[in-house]
Write a protein that holds these residues in place. Structure first.
Motif, PDB file in Angstrom:
ATOM      1  N   SER A   1       0.848  -1.192   0.000  1.00 35.87           N
ATOM      2  CA  SER A   1       0.000   0.000   0.000  1.00 35.87           C
ATOM      3  C   SER A   1       0.884   1.241   0.000  1.00 35.87           C
ATOM      4  O   SER A   1       1.949   1.255   0.613  1.00 35.87           O
ATOM      5  CB  SER A   1      -0.885   0.008   1.244  1.00 35.87           C
ATOM      6  OG  SER A   1      -1.819  -1.042   1.165  1.00 35.87           O
TER       7      SER A   1
ATOM      8  N   ARG B   1      -2.368  -6.129  -9.539  1.00 39.58           N
ATOM      9  CA  ARG B   1      -2.620  -4.885  -8.826  1.00 39.58           C
ATOM     10  C   ARG B   1      -2.433  -3.712  -9.787  1.00 39.58           C
ATOM     11  O   ARG B   1      -1.334  -3.444 -10.256  1.00 39.58           O
ATOM     12  CB  ARG B   1      -1.653  -4.769  -7.652  1.00 39.58           C
ATOM     13  CG  ARG B   1      -2.221  -3.874  -6.574  1.00 39.58           C
ATOM     14  CD  ARG B   1      -1.459  -4.063  -5.267  1.00 39.58           C
ATOM     15  NE  ARG B   1      -2.234  -3.563  -4.152  1.00 39.58           N
ATOM     16  CZ  ARG B   1      -1.737  -3.352  -2.946  1.00 39.58           C
ATOM     17  NH1 ARG B   1      -0.476  -3.636  -2.692  1.00 39.58           N
ATOM     18  NH2 ARG B   1      -2.500  -2.872  -1.987  1.00 39.58           N
TER      19      ARG B   1
ATOM     20  N   LEU C   1      -3.705  -0.526  -9.010  1.00 34.22           N
ATOM     21  CA  LEU C   1      -4.214   0.602  -8.224  1.00 34.22           C
ATOM     22  C   LEU C   1      -3.494   1.893  -8.581  1.00 34.22           C
ATOM     23  O   LEU C   1      -4.109   2.934  -8.804  1.00 34.22           O
ATOM     24  CB  LEU C   1      -4.041   0.311  -6.726  1.00 34.22           C
ATOM     25  CG  LEU C   1      -4.946  -0.805  -6.187  1.00 34.22           C
ATOM     26  CD1 LEU C   1      -4.419  -1.364  -4.884  1.00 34.22           C
ATOM     27  CD2 LEU C   1      -6.372  -0.262  -6.001  1.00 34.22           C
TER      28      LEU C   1
ATOM     29  N   ARG D   1     -12.840  -7.963 -10.139  1.00 33.30           N
ATOM     30  CA  ARG D   1     -12.192  -8.166  -8.833  1.00 33.30           C
ATOM     31  C   ARG D   1     -12.251  -9.644  -8.423  1.00 33.30           C
ATOM     32  O   ARG D   1     -11.322 -10.163  -7.795  1.00 33.30           O
ATOM     33  CB  ARG D   1     -12.865  -7.294  -7.780  1.00 33.30           C
ATOM     34  CG  ARG D   1     -12.475  -5.825  -7.936  1.00 33.30           C
ATOM     35  CD  ARG D   1     -13.004  -4.937  -6.818  1.00 33.30           C
ATOM     36  NE  ARG D   1     -12.452  -3.598  -6.944  1.00 33.30           N
ATOM     37  CZ  ARG D   1     -13.155  -2.494  -7.216  1.00 33.30           C
ATOM     38  NH1 ARG D   1     -14.466  -2.558  -7.388  1.00 33.30           N
ATOM     39  NH2 ARG D   1     -12.554  -1.339  -7.336  1.00 33.30           N
TER      40      ARG D   1
ATOM     41  N   GLU E   1      -7.108  -5.754  -8.818  1.00 31.87           N
ATOM     42  CA  GLU E   1      -7.271  -4.671  -7.845  1.00 31.87           C
ATOM     43  C   GLU E   1      -7.180  -3.335  -8.576  1.00 31.87           C
ATOM     44  O   GLU E   1      -6.259  -3.130  -9.365  1.00 31.87           O
ATOM     45  CB  GLU E   1      -6.189  -4.747  -6.774  1.00 31.87           C
ATOM     46  CG  GLU E   1      -6.314  -5.943  -5.859  1.00 31.87           C
ATOM     47  CD  GLU E   1      -5.194  -5.954  -4.828  1.00 31.87           C
ATOM     48  OE1 GLU E   1      -5.313  -5.252  -3.813  1.00 31.87           O
ATOM     49  OE2 GLU E   1      -4.184  -6.652  -5.069  1.00 31.87           O
TER      50      GLU E   1
END
Lengths: 333, 333, 333, 333
Positions: free
Chosen positions: A27, B2, B4, B296, B301
């Motif tokens: 993250s 991922r 994001l 998802r 993600e």
């Protein structure tokens, strides 16, 4: 034989290893697993619940916290030789939005309660003069002196009595802990400190400092201020990882012990020349220009410090051979 | 899988190697050998003499430069969706001392000269309204569009005609270079850009961005502002070293090419769903809540982006297998 | 027998008449006929072309000008007892965005070139310490001393040599002119002053001060800053009118002469008690607590000024009878 | 026939008389007998205990209060056409230290709760986006509309629910009171307003506005901020005296009634041309360039307001003959 400063030393290998180990997608910002462990790690260390935030420089750590402790129209009492006054390019004024540093004198950059009280007493209690709102101390001080637990608590009592928030610049907190024999708690919240910076960069870190908040209510504001000041790194894990590496197995204490011991070795050699007692990892020696030149001729690097004085700073990785050689050179002057 | 953001990807191994290689005592701050090489390295890249300063975040790079380009009482024209308006917690107001962002609309976070002119035209030329002093553009934009050389030059001409300093937020400048086929010079100073940030963190770096000053007279002020904002790291070599590692052998271009290519692969699969053309490494797709859930469920993600839209961001290390799998999943919706 | 301060005296009747005469619809802000006459009126007075702007307080006048003379990251050298340091609640920090006041000592709040040079010499020329950018002097000083033309010019030469902008706080400029026998030009631009405040409130005005800009290029910025600081009155004519009334027929000089003469009368009576020479309209006397009480018992009002000292301030309307009575009381201690 | 603005009208004779009557030595700043009466006078008016401070301009009053209601890193929600956004040269950014105005649309510069809620809903609750901390409304609005008690209370409820401090710009509060028939209490603290400016300059005053604090804890901070911003006049009695003169015998209401009545007379004549309902003392009319020229040919002065619109503002001293003549001219277009 470089004794210029501890701020440019190499990082400890464990720190580089930790950065490498944290180099994978996680993250962003401070949502990664390492950052999330900081609160607990420092709460253990300080024996009380704290909030702990990383920052990349001591200036940022100091001024982000001070901006939350002192309003733009308030004053921050500090020593005339404090880093925030002398070496941060006016950062306190920038971060706080114009707060004033109220300067107090005292030998070795150390504040005495009487001197602080006298400074407060000189300020008229009206809207024309800036009213003090915070007190900032540095431990170890910029001249290598250490406040012990009782001295810190005396300032904490004064701050409380006067309605001042108490901040601690802990750029060399590790050296102060090792030197004083006190616990982290004793030199901070037990003595009334409400927020502090906890230095790693001068003690084996690469570019991470911590902001420790004993008044945890400050966290929300400082988190916003950190972002707003451009100090929220997207890969903050690399900061948290190096801090955790230094906390682990008390590496931070081992590093500070090494630096302090090197300073003591030099202090012994320089006994008659010391401007201040050597309590941490900095030495200020009386030395004529010729003497300074003689030391430099033997390979020593250091700063002149005003007329007839020089400054030597040791660090976690000060080479014992170099320390020994410099000690001999000083003794032989 | 991922997708994001590109801001939290791992750093390229060459970057970690460079940091490790620079981990030895050198001059503090930006006096080390790596930092001293930045001016020359970027001057080569931009085919003109520039000053180049490291910074740890894009927010810091943007706002340190903007504070030198716009006085506290001036305005900075930017897109309503610009990072400085939306994602920097008010940092432009903090760094400039209160300057105002003057917002302009346009599809895909891209500014058109007409819209900028119209915004300027609405401002009364008096002391009651904030007068614009700078124009800030982002290339690639926050929605993944790219200004080509001619588009940038048109804004440069407008800025010059209106007496505005021109700033470029280049957080994804590498993606814009790769996408447009233009040279760094063509997308910057040849088009009138006077200062820019040059992003590395989203393109294989760990925590280093560069501030590039084509107007080199800005450097003295920005150097002071950088210190004053707590952004002068004592071991700055670790920032310079990672930048040099990414410039070497055009690694920065290779990384951006990989990210853009991954985005194109997804764009092909998502042809009918694209909200904007895909010109860099970001995709905005129309997708119902059910469709998003379906993606998802297959392990992807990503962020929802308002009602009925999702955002996908690729990076230098987007795994081709994951890209292929997601492309197939999108195509199969 | 009120000798507390000159700042709360009544306004001269001519000032009230002028306000009443200007009380009719005209252009707002500073577009009215009175405001438009200020540049010419002060250009005549100073024998050179100037820009002149009204302001409502000395603090506003000082700090609006200083904000244009010193960047947020710069320093302003001033006396430790300067009004901007002691009595403006940190306004310089607010208006400049955080600039630092660099304090210099000297008897009677008066700066000597050597002391200024020494202060500059102590500052490292690097990004870590705040670099001075402006020098601010007050004439007459906060302790009633006066810089003559040569003393002002010496500071002007120093400022020029050091690259500092020179500002003059002229809250009691009228008293300094009368006392020194110099012309307004000699105590300002001919000596190197680039901007100044010109005080009227303490000299018969109601609530108007002037900002005089010898460097006329400063005007555009200060006009904006004045609005932005809430100091642009919509009926500015009432400020301009009172300034013009005080300039007319040299009323400002007559007023200052009266105040200075009253101070001299007291000074003669207090000859052995004077802490500083009396050169303007302020007196600082040695007086024990008993002596101060004795004076108060006879109806005198004044401030204690530290231990064993009192301050007396005369004004344009000091009643000769009251002055005579107080002089006798002092002589009779 | 001047209908440009109400801000440059003459002061009411009673105001000049009051200034003259207060022109004698008294305590400086706000320690005089007039200033000391303000709290009680406004507490009576508002039927609750308040603190009341004078200020010289609406910009100062607004921004001093807003700086106490919103931290530097917060946002203030206001209308896109609010005076603080459009006409104060960025003063909110200056006084708050960089807070952001979050703009909301709505006809007639009036905020509807739904629009405010929607704006709040668009902001991510994280450290990257500026979080709203205050809501600022203007009554009467910049386009002459009035919030009645229920409308104000609805916004007060919303502010409370969202944790926003509620501020009221009352530059034309008198016009709103007269128009709505509500009491001062109903349009302020009973509806949730925590602080407000109370305008006098546009309503017969010379240069005095009041800051009214229903949350009296704000006073200490604002008193300091007022001094620090150069807004603490040494002869503040001249400000307090004019405010008291306008409050006495409800002169402020009589003045506002006259201005509103003049506007109604014009509105009747302009029935088919009104862009907004006329609820206070401002009219916005559709008028072609030819029509505007025709009115000006008959002696009317007013501002064009965008293409095809004009603005007319009446004031306490609008000459009935001029109003009648202009009304006839409009009707005759």
């Amino acid at each position: 034989m470089r004794f210029l400063s501890d701020n440019a030393a190499a990082a400890h290998p464990a720190v580089l290893d930790a950065i490498a180990a944290s180099n994978r997608l996680d993250s962003p910002y401070d949502g990664d697993e390492w950052s999330l462990r900081l609160d607990a790690a420092f709460s253990d260390l300080f024996e009380t619940q704290v909030r702990a935030l990383w920052a990349t420089t001591g200036t940022a750590a100091n001024c982000l916290a001070l901006a939350a402790l002192c309003p733009p129209y308030g004053g921050i009492i500090c020593h005339r030789d404090a880093h925030i006054e002398v070496d941060e390019a006016g950062a306190p004024g920038f971060f706080t939005g114009g707060a004033k540093l109220i300067l107090v004198d005292g030998p070795g950059a150390k504040l005495a309660p009487d001197a602080v009280s006298a400074a407060i007493g000189r300020i008229h209690k009206d809207v024309h003069q800036v009213q003090p709102r915070a007190l900032s101390i540095t431990n170890a001080t910029e001249y290598g002196l250490v406040y012990n637990a009782a001295e810190t608590a005396a300032l904490g009592d004064l701050a409380k009595a006067q309605g001042l928030r108490l901040y601690l610049d802990g750029a060399r907190f590790a050296n102060a802990i090792v030197s004083s024999g006190a616990t982290p708690a004793e030199l901070s919240w037990r003595a009334g400190v409400e927020a502090m910076s906890f230095g790693f960069v001068k003690n084996g870190g690469l570019n991470a400092e911590a902001i420790i908040l004993f008044d945890m209510d400050l966290a929300d504001e400082i988190l916003v201020r950190r972002k707003r000041a451009g100090h929220l790194l997207s890969k903050g894990r690399m900061l948290a990882a190096q801090i955790l590496a230094l906390l682990e197995g008390d590496l931070w204490l081992a590093n500070a012990r090494a630096a302090n011991a090197a300073a003591q070795a030099l202090a012994t050699a320089a006994a008659g020349r010391l401007v201040y007692p050597v309590e941490a990892n900095e030495l200020f020696l009386k030395a004529s220009a010729d003497e300074a030149a003689a030391l430099r001729a033997q390979g020593a690097e250091f700063y002149d410090w005003g007329a007839g004085e020089i400054r030597l700073v040791t660090s976690w990785d000060s080479d014992p051979a170099a320390v020994g050689k410099l000690a001999a050179a000083i003794a032989g002057l």
